[in-house]
Design an enzyme around this catalytic site. Sequence first.
Site, PDB file in Angstrom:
ATOM      1  N   SER A  69      86.394 128.311  50.198  1.00 42.73           N
ATOM      2  CA  SER A  69      85.537 127.768  49.138  1.00 42.73           C
ATOM      3  C   SER A  69      84.316 128.647  48.881  1.00 42.73           C
ATOM      4  O   SER A  69      83.913 129.453  49.724  1.00 42.73           O
ATOM      5  CB  SER A  69      85.070 126.363  49.507  1.00 42.73           C
ATOM      6  N   GLN A  70      83.733 128.430  47.712  1.00 42.07           N
ATOM      7  CA  GLN A  70      82.497 129.125  47.333  1.00 42.07           C
ATOM      8  C   GLN A  70      81.359 128.703  48.278  1.00 42.07           C
ATOM      9  O   GLN A  70      81.180 127.505  48.523  1.00 42.07           O
ATOM     10  CB  GLN A  70      82.160 128.728  45.891  1.00 42.07           C
TER      11      GLN A  70
END
Length: 227
Positions: A69-70
Amino acid sequence: MMNKNIQRLINDIESEVRYTRHFIGKDKLDDRVMDAMTKVPREQFVPDNVKAYAFDNGPLPIGHGQTISQPYIVALMSDLLAIKPEHRILEIGTGSGYQTAVLSLLCTQVYSVELISALSESATKRFKKLNYANISTHVGNGYQGWPEHAPYDGIIVTAAATHIPQALIEQLKPGGHLVIPVGMPSFHQELMLVKKDMAGETEIQNILGVAFVPLIEDQMDYSQLLH
Ligand code: SAH
Protein backbone atom coordinates in the site's frame (compact mmCIF):
# COMPACT_ATOMS: atom_id res chain seq x y z
CA MET A 1 20.37 11.47 11.65
CA MET A 2 17.38 10.35 9.65
CA ASN A 3 18.10 8.80 6.25
CA LYS A 4 17.49 11.36 3.46
CA ASN A 5 15.09 9.04 1.58
CA ILE A 6 12.96 8.42 4.66
CA GLN A 7 12.93 12.15 5.46
CA ARG A 8 11.58 12.86 1.97
CA LEU A 9 8.91 10.17 2.33
CA ILE A 10 7.84 11.53 5.74
CA ASN A 11 7.58 15.03 4.24
CA ASP A 12 5.45 13.66 1.38
CA ILE A 13 3.12 11.87 3.82
CA GLU A 14 2.80 15.02 5.95
CA SER A 15 1.90 17.16 2.95
CA GLU A 16 -0.69 14.63 1.70
CA VAL A 17 -2.20 14.64 5.21
CA ARG A 18 -2.50 18.43 4.95
CA TYR A 19 -4.04 18.27 1.43
CA THR A 20 -6.67 15.77 2.63
CA ARG A 21 -7.38 17.41 6.01
CA HIS A 22 -10.99 18.23 5.10
CA PHE A 23 -11.71 14.53 4.54
CA ILE A 24 -9.72 13.00 7.37
CA GLY A 25 -10.61 15.69 9.92
CA LYS A 26 -7.03 16.47 11.06
CA ASP A 27 -3.93 18.08 9.58
CA LYS A 28 -1.40 15.95 11.44
CA LEU A 29 -1.27 12.23 12.26
CA ASP A 30 -0.40 10.72 15.62
CA ASP A 31 3.30 11.23 16.56
CA ARG A 32 3.76 7.57 17.47
CA VAL A 33 2.49 6.53 14.04
CA MET A 34 4.82 8.93 12.22
CA ASP A 35 7.71 7.74 14.37
CA ALA A 36 6.95 4.11 13.39
CA MET A 37 6.87 5.20 9.71
CA THR A 38 10.44 6.52 10.06
CA LYS A 39 11.62 3.25 11.60
CA VAL A 40 10.33 0.55 9.22
CA PRO A 41 12.73 0.07 6.25
CA ARG A 42 10.24 -0.06 3.33
CA GLU A 43 13.01 -1.09 0.90
CA GLN A 44 13.18 -4.43 2.73
CA PHE A 45 9.51 -5.12 1.93
CA VAL A 46 9.51 -4.65 -1.86
CA PRO A 47 10.87 -6.85 -4.68
CA ASP A 48 14.34 -6.02 -6.08
CA ASN A 49 12.99 -4.63 -9.37
CA VAL A 50 11.12 -1.80 -7.61
CA LYS A 51 13.56 -1.08 -4.74
CA ALA A 52 14.53 2.22 -6.35
CA TYR A 53 10.96 3.43 -5.71
CA ALA A 54 10.65 2.14 -2.13
CA PHE A 55 10.62 5.67 -0.70
CA ASP A 56 8.08 7.10 -3.12
CA ASN A 57 4.68 7.80 -1.58
CA GLY A 58 2.84 5.33 -3.84
CA PRO A 59 1.80 1.66 -4.00
CA LEU A 60 4.16 -0.86 -5.68
CA PRO A 61 3.64 -4.35 -7.14
CA ILE A 62 4.72 -7.23 -4.85
CA GLY A 63 3.81 -10.18 -7.14
CA HIS A 64 0.73 -12.47 -7.23
CA GLY A 65 -1.27 -9.49 -8.57
CA GLN A 66 -0.98 -7.74 -5.18
CA THR A 67 0.50 -4.42 -4.04
CA ILE A 68 2.26 -2.89 -1.05
CA SER A 69 0.00 0.00 0.00
CA GLN A 70 0.84 3.67 -0.37
CA PRO A 71 2.78 4.90 2.73
CA TYR A 72 0.31 7.78 3.30
CA ILE A 73 -2.55 5.23 3.46
CA VAL A 74 -0.54 2.97 5.80
CA ALA A 75 0.05 5.91 8.13
CA LEU A 76 -3.57 7.14 7.92
CA MET A 77 -5.07 3.69 8.61
CA SER A 78 -2.67 3.15 11.54
CA ASP A 79 -3.73 6.53 12.94
CA LEU A 80 -7.47 5.74 12.56
CA LEU A 81 -7.03 2.57 14.64
CA ALA A 82 -6.15 4.77 17.70
CA ILE A 83 -3.66 2.15 18.89
CA LYS A 84 -2.43 2.03 22.49
CA PRO A 85 0.79 0.20 23.45
CA GLU A 86 -1.13 -2.57 25.25
CA HIS A 87 -3.39 -3.30 22.24
CA ARG A 88 -3.65 -6.55 20.28
CA ILE A 89 -4.45 -5.82 16.64
CA LEU A 90 -5.81 -8.03 13.84
CA GLU A 91 -4.72 -7.28 10.27
CA ILE A 92 -6.37 -8.84 7.20
CA GLY A 93 -4.08 -8.93 4.12
CA THR A 94 -0.46 -9.39 5.27
CA GLY A 95 0.89 -8.87 1.72
CA SER A 96 4.49 -7.66 1.97
CA GLY A 97 4.18 -7.29 5.74
CA TYR A 98 5.00 -3.56 5.65
CA GLN A 99 1.76 -2.41 7.32
CA THR A 100 2.14 -5.30 9.80
CA ALA A 101 5.64 -4.12 10.77
CA VAL A 102 4.42 -0.53 11.31
CA LEU A 103 1.61 -1.83 13.57
CA SER A 104 4.03 -4.07 15.49
CA LEU A 105 5.92 -0.99 16.69
CA LEU A 106 2.70 0.55 18.05
CA CYS A 107 1.11 -2.31 20.01
CA THR A 108 1.78 -5.50 21.98
CA GLN A 109 0.87 -8.12 19.37
CA VAL A 110 -0.23 -8.13 15.73
CA TYR A 111 -2.18 -11.06 14.28
CA SER A 112 -2.05 -11.02 10.48
CA VAL A 113 -4.12 -13.16 8.09
CA GLU A 114 -3.22 -13.62 4.40
CA LEU A 115 -5.03 -15.69 1.77
CA ILE A 116 -2.03 -16.37 -0.50
CA SER A 117 0.34 -18.76 1.29
CA ALA A 118 3.45 -17.72 -0.71
CA LEU A 119 2.98 -14.10 0.44
CA SER A 120 2.37 -15.14 4.05
CA GLU A 121 5.53 -17.28 4.03
CA SER A 122 7.79 -14.58 2.58
CA ALA A 123 6.41 -11.97 5.01
CA THR A 124 6.94 -14.34 7.96
CA LYS A 125 10.59 -14.87 6.90
CA ARG A 126 11.06 -11.12 6.59
CA PHE A 127 9.70 -10.51 10.15
CA LYS A 128 12.20 -13.03 11.47
CA LYS A 129 15.12 -11.54 9.54
CA LEU A 130 14.27 -7.98 10.65
CA ASN A 131 13.54 -9.02 14.27
CA TYR A 132 9.85 -8.16 14.48
CA ALA A 133 9.03 -10.61 17.27
CA ASN A 134 5.44 -9.64 18.17
CA ILE A 135 3.74 -10.70 14.92
CA SER A 136 1.73 -13.92 14.42
CA THR A 137 0.82 -14.90 10.86
CA HIS A 138 -1.89 -17.19 9.53
CA VAL A 139 -2.99 -18.36 6.07
CA GLY A 140 -6.75 -18.09 5.71
CA ASN A 141 -9.70 -16.11 4.39
CA GLY A 142 -9.86 -12.77 6.18
CA TYR A 143 -13.64 -12.49 5.71
CA GLN A 144 -13.73 -14.93 8.65
CA GLY A 145 -11.18 -13.00 10.72
CA TRP A 146 -9.05 -15.09 13.10
CA PRO A 147 -11.46 -16.29 15.84
CA GLU A 148 -8.80 -18.12 17.95
CA HIS A 149 -7.26 -14.89 19.27
CA ALA A 150 -10.42 -12.72 19.35
CA PRO A 151 -11.52 -10.26 20.58
CA TYR A 152 -9.12 -7.62 19.24
CA ASP A 153 -8.63 -3.99 20.32
CA GLY A 154 -8.49 -2.95 16.67
CA ILE A 155 -8.90 -4.54 13.22
CA ILE A 156 -7.45 -3.29 9.93
CA VAL A 157 -8.31 -4.65 6.48
CA THR A 158 -5.84 -3.78 3.72
CA ALA A 159 -7.88 -4.96 0.70
CA ALA A 160 -11.28 -3.70 -0.49
CA ALA A 161 -14.22 -5.71 0.84
CA THR A 162 -17.62 -5.77 -0.86
CA HIS A 163 -19.24 -5.26 2.57
CA ILE A 164 -18.26 -5.01 6.23
CA PRO A 165 -17.79 -8.66 7.29
CA GLN A 166 -19.96 -9.59 10.29
CA ALA A 167 -17.19 -11.87 11.65
CA LEU A 168 -14.88 -8.86 11.99
CA ILE A 169 -17.49 -6.84 13.89
CA GLU A 170 -17.96 -9.81 16.24
CA GLN A 171 -14.19 -10.16 16.81
CA LEU A 172 -13.79 -6.46 17.72
CA LYS A 173 -13.79 -5.45 21.40
CA PRO A 174 -16.30 -2.85 22.63
CA GLY A 175 -14.52 0.51 22.25
CA GLY A 176 -12.46 -0.86 19.34
CA HIS A 177 -11.95 0.55 15.84
CA LEU A 178 -12.24 -1.34 12.52
CA VAL A 179 -10.60 0.38 9.53
CA ILE A 180 -11.69 -1.06 6.19
CA PRO A 181 -11.94 -0.02 2.52
CA VAL A 182 -15.37 -0.98 1.14
CA GLY A 183 -16.43 -1.05 -2.51
CA MET A 184 -16.13 -2.93 -5.77
CA PRO A 185 -12.81 -3.48 -7.56
CA SER A 186 -12.16 -0.74 -10.14
CA PHE A 187 -15.17 1.24 -8.89
CA HIS A 188 -15.46 3.73 -6.10
CA GLN A 189 -14.16 2.46 -2.76
CA GLU A 190 -14.52 4.28 0.51
CA LEU A 191 -12.17 3.97 3.48
CA MET A 192 -14.48 3.43 6.46
CA LEU A 193 -13.93 3.75 10.19
CA VAL A 194 -16.28 1.51 12.17
CA LYS A 195 -16.40 2.27 15.89
CA LYS A 196 -17.91 -0.22 18.30
CA ASP A 197 -19.16 1.43 21.46
CA MET A 198 -19.25 -0.03 24.98
CA ALA A 199 -22.81 -1.29 24.40
CA GLY A 200 -21.65 -3.14 21.27
CA GLU A 201 -23.40 -0.72 18.86
CA THR A 202 -21.47 0.26 15.74
CA GLU A 203 -21.15 3.66 14.14
CA ILE A 204 -19.71 4.02 10.62
CA GLN A 205 -17.78 7.03 9.33
CA ASN A 206 -16.73 7.44 5.68
CA ILE A 207 -13.22 8.87 5.63
CA LEU A 208 -11.85 9.05 2.08
CA GLY A 209 -12.12 7.61 -1.46
CA VAL A 210 -9.38 5.01 -1.96
CA ALA A 211 -8.14 2.36 -4.46
CA PHE A 212 -7.25 -1.07 -3.05
CA VAL A 213 -6.87 -4.54 -4.56
CA PRO A 214 -10.00 -6.63 -3.77
CA LEU A 215 -10.46 -8.69 -0.63
CA ILE A 216 -10.97 -12.02 -2.35
CA GLU A 217 -14.15 -13.89 -1.32
CA ASP A 218 -12.78 -17.38 -2.03
CA GLN A 219 -9.98 -19.23 -3.83
CA MET A 220 -12.10 -19.42 -7.01
CA ASP A 221 -12.09 -15.63 -7.29
CA TYR A 222 -8.33 -15.67 -6.83
CA SER A 223 -7.71 -18.06 -9.72
CA GLN A 224 -10.04 -15.96 -11.91
CA LEU A 225 -8.09 -12.80 -11.09
CA LEU A 226 -4.86 -14.37 -12.29
CA HIS A 227 -6.25 -15.46 -15.68
N1 SAH B 1 -0.79 -4.50 3.88
C1 SAH B 1 -0.28 -5.05 2.65
C2 SAH B 1 -1.30 -4.88 1.57
C3 SAH B 1 -1.24 -5.97 0.59
S1 SAH B 1 -2.49 -5.90 -0.67
C4 SAH B 1 1.02 -4.37 2.27
O1 SAH B 1 1.16 -3.16 2.51
O2 SAH B 1 1.89 -5.02 1.70
C5 SAH B 1 -3.79 -6.84 0.06
C6 SAH B 1 -3.45 -8.24 0.49
O3 SAH B 1 -4.68 -8.86 0.89
C7 SAH B 1 -2.85 -9.12 -0.60
O4 SAH B 1 -1.66 -9.68 -0.14
C8 SAH B 1 -3.92 -10.18 -0.81
O5 SAH B 1 -3.38 -11.44 -1.16
C9 SAH B 1 -4.61 -10.22 0.52
N2 SAH B 1 -5.97 -10.76 0.49
C10 SAH B 1 -6.89 -10.63 -0.48
N3 SAH B 1 -8.04 -11.26 -0.14
C11 SAH B 1 -7.84 -11.78 1.09
C12 SAH B 1 -8.65 -12.51 1.98
N4 SAH B 1 -9.90 -12.86 1.68
N5 SAH B 1 -8.13 -12.88 3.17
C13 SAH B 1 -6.86 -12.54 3.51
N6 SAH B 1 -6.04 -11.83 2.70
C14 SAH B 1 -6.52 -11.45 1.50
